[in-house]
Design a protein around this motif. Structure first.
Motif, PDB file in Angstrom:
ATOM      1  N   SER A   1       0.835  -1.212   0.000  1.00  0.00           N
ATOM      2  CA  SER A   1       0.000   0.000   0.000  1.00  0.00           C
ATOM      3  C   SER A   1       0.865   1.256   0.000  1.00  0.00           C
TER       4      SER A   1
ATOM      5  N   SER B   1       3.968   1.601  -1.144  1.00  0.00           N
ATOM      6  CA  SER B   1       4.633   1.784  -2.437  1.00  0.00           C
ATOM      7  C   SER B   1       3.636   2.269  -3.489  1.00  0.00           C
ATOM      8  N   HIS B   2       2.387   1.822  -3.417  1.00  0.00           N
ATOM      9  CA  HIS B   2       1.362   2.311  -4.337  1.00  0.00           C
ATOM     10  C   HIS B   2       1.064   3.784  -4.061  1.00  0.00           C
ATOM     11  N   PHE B   3       1.046   4.160  -2.782  1.00  0.00           N
ATOM     12  CA  PHE B   3       0.819   5.548  -2.376  1.00  0.00           C
ATOM     13  C   PHE B   3       1.913   6.453  -2.934  1.00  0.00           C
TER      14      PHE B   3
ATOM     15  N   GLN C   1       4.059   5.656  -5.584  1.00  0.00           N
ATOM     16  CA  GLN C   1       4.132   5.561  -7.043  1.00  0.00           C
ATOM     17  C   GLN C   1       3.040   6.363  -7.740  1.00  0.00           C
ATOM     18  N   THR C   2       1.863   6.473  -7.137  1.00  0.00           N
ATOM     19  CA  THR C   2       0.766   7.188  -7.780  1.00  0.00           C
ATOM     20  C   THR C   2       0.826   8.694  -7.530  1.00  0.00           C
ATOM     21  N   GLY C   3       1.781   9.145  -6.738  1.00  0.00           N
ATOM     22  CA  GLY C   3       1.934  10.579  -6.512  1.00  0.00           C
ATOM     23  C   GLY C   3       0.989  11.143  -5.469  1.00  0.00           C
ATOM     24  N   GLN C   4       0.297  10.287  -4.749  1.00  0.00           N
ATOM     25  CA  GLN C   4      -0.638  10.763  -3.728  1.00  0.00           C
ATOM     26  C   GLN C   4       0.088  11.417  -2.563  1.00  0.00           C
TER      27      GLN C   4
END
Length: 68
Positions: free
Chosen positions: A38, A40-42, A44-47
């Motif tokens: 979660s 790394s997704h946060f 990578q998506t620029g959030q």
């Protein structure tokens, strides 16, 4: 007040045994792996940038609208 709590305790006592709406089945018990995925997704998506910009803008607005 005692009568009210007695009614609630009697109601809870007579609930069916199989009434478990809060129970869940765990399909992936790897909690640290889920947190890492979660995060790394946060990133990578620029959030993370949206969070930081929002914190800075909120801090500026709070300081502009506060008295003193």
């Amino acid at each position: 007040m005692s009568h009210y709590s007695d009614l609630i305790s009697q109601f809870l006592w007579h609930l069916p045994v199989n009434w478990t709406p809060l129970a869940q089945t765990v399909s992936d018990p790897n909690l640290m792996g889920q947190i890492q995925k979660s995060w790394s997704h946060f990133i990578q998506t620029g959030q993370v940038w949206a969070l930081l910009i929002g914190l800075v803008i909120g801090y500026i607005i709070r300081n502009l609208t506060s008295y003193g």
